[in-house]
Design an enzyme around this catalytic site. Sequence first.
Site, PDB file in Angstrom:
ATOM      1  N   ASN A 109     -34.297   5.994   9.468  1.00  0.00           N
ATOM      2  CA  ASN A 109     -33.773   7.038   8.064  1.00  0.00           C
ATOM      3  C   ASN A 109     -32.755   8.124   8.149  1.00  0.00           C
ATOM      4  OD1 ASN A 109     -35.890   8.180   6.501  1.00  0.00           O
ATOM      5  ND2 ASN A 109     -37.667   8.398   6.851  1.00  0.00           N
TER       6      ASN A 109
ATOM      7  N   SER B 154     -39.358  11.325   7.632  1.00  0.00           N
ATOM      8  CA  SER B 154     -38.542  11.298   6.512  1.00  0.00           C
ATOM      9  C   SER B 154     -38.572  12.874   6.808  1.00  0.00           C
ATOM     10  CB  SER B 154     -39.548  11.316   5.450  1.00  0.00           C
ATOM     11  OG  SER B 154     -39.463  12.036   4.089  1.00  0.00           O
TER      12      SER B 154
ATOM     13  N   LYS C 229     -40.450   3.808  12.352  1.00  0.00           N
ATOM     14  CA  LYS C 229     -39.357   4.728  11.873  1.00  0.00           C
ATOM     15  C   LYS C 229     -38.577   5.647  12.017  1.00  0.00           C
ATOM     16  CE  LYS C 229     -37.033   4.027   7.896  1.00  0.00           C
ATOM     17  NZ  LYS C 229     -36.708   3.005   5.940  1.00  0.00           N
TER      18      LYS C 229
ATOM     19  N   PHE D 232     -42.201  11.182  -1.174  1.00  0.00           N
ATOM     20  CA  PHE D 232     -43.489  10.774  -0.736  1.00  0.00           C
ATOM     21  C   PHE D 232     -44.597  10.360  -1.962  1.00  0.00           C
ATOM     22  CE2 PHE D 232     -44.030  10.589   4.075  1.00  0.00           C
ATOM     23  CZ  PHE D 232     -42.834   9.947   4.625  1.00  0.00           C
TER      24      PHE D 232
ATOM     25  N   ASN E 205     -31.652  12.014  -1.248  1.00  0.00           N
ATOM     26  CA  ASN E 205     -32.788  12.344  -1.864  1.00  0.00           C
ATOM     27  C   ASN E 205     -33.838  12.784  -1.400  1.00  0.00           C
ATOM     28  OD1 ASN E 205     -35.397  11.061  -1.106  1.00  0.00           O
ATOM     29  ND2 ASN E 205     -34.312   9.393   0.231  1.00  0.00           N
TER      30      ASN E 205
ATOM     31  N   ASN F 196     -38.112  15.274   4.134  1.00  0.00           N
ATOM     32  CA  ASN F 196     -38.863  15.441   2.818  1.00  0.00           C
ATOM     33  C   ASN F 196     -40.692  16.091   2.329  1.00  0.00           C
ATOM     34  OD1 ASN F 196     -35.666  15.128   1.470  1.00  0.00           O
ATOM     35  ND2 ASN F 196     -36.894  12.851   1.444  1.00  0.00           N
ATOM     36  N   THR F 197     -41.257  15.559   3.515  1.00  0.00           N
ATOM     37  CA  THR F 197     -42.247  16.480   3.664  1.00  0.00           C
ATOM     38  C   THR F 197     -42.454  17.663   4.527  1.00  0.00           C
ATOM     39  OG1 THR F 197     -43.814  14.234   2.571  1.00  0.00           O
ATOM     40  CG2 THR F 197     -44.956  16.351   4.252  1.00  0.00           C
TER      41      THR F 197
END
Length: 339
Positions: free
Chosen positions: A246, A179, A217, A120, A116, A181-182
Amino acid sequence: MYKSIIRPVLFKFDPEKVHHFTFSMIKFMHAIPGMSSIIKSKFQINDKRLEREVFGLKFKNPVGLAAGLDKDAKIYNELDAFGFGFIEIGTITPKPQDGNPKKRLFRLKEDQGIINRMGFNNGGIELAVERLKKNKGVLIGGNIGKNKVTPNEEAVNDYKICFDALYDYVDYFVVNVSSPNTPNLRALQDKEPLMELLSTLQAKNLTKPKAKPILLKIAPDLTDDQLLDIIDIVNETKIAGVIATNTTISREGLKSENKVETGGLSGKPLKDRSTEVIRFLSEKSNKSFPIIGVGGIHSAQDALEKLDAGADLIQVYTGFIYEGPALVKEINQAILKRS
């Protein structure tokens, strides 16, 4: 029935569309009189031997739902019926944001994984709070992050906003700096910015009527030296514990065509590495703080491995999608057999 009939049908369609469809169906089922009781009778196990007390909270069982599935706290009450001991919502950011462009969610069927790059996507903190006001007794974790447009130098302000807004509505907090993805978010895992962020949140926490557990996390891609830094940071800031791990940016050993997609990989390919991280943190810290283990749990045996490695609680996400809701009951049954 899930794996033989329901999953093959669902897996023929776009993963993100299936996600929203499934949410609608779960809502619809629970609106039918008596259906919630039927679901609970099929999936829930109520046994005192499953109860756990961790970082001052009492969990009815050690199997939770990881953040990412119910980002906006839309169906946590309904998901509770499937036998979870706790549910983590989020990642929530102060302001609503659309996340990354679609298509951004990919199944890796051959590897039993998911990639993915959602970014967010969520409706913002205010909307989540309104939904959490309708909590019917579910133990809730609040996973918080920063908005994409917020520079890292100002990130602490976003986490403070989320902390204040959610304080009355969640049982514990999770600081998500891992994450992939940011843009640049993972830079906040470096020792200096992470110390500042966690120390600031802990100082704010101690001004509240009752301090709530704050967990960190972390990514599975950290080196041993970085993991040793994490142990130092947890002990210095006195946060409650760590969630390991994560999603990963590694693509080692994958077979599926979708392995070329960017984003965070979850599911079976993550299993061994997340367990290694749990074991490392547990042993090197002499179990000085609790660990929630997550990553690649697709069976009861996978869950037991995490617990044996040093996890106090566990969470599922991708395994729940691939194996179905019976997975939670199977894990709890396996834990009971050991007791």
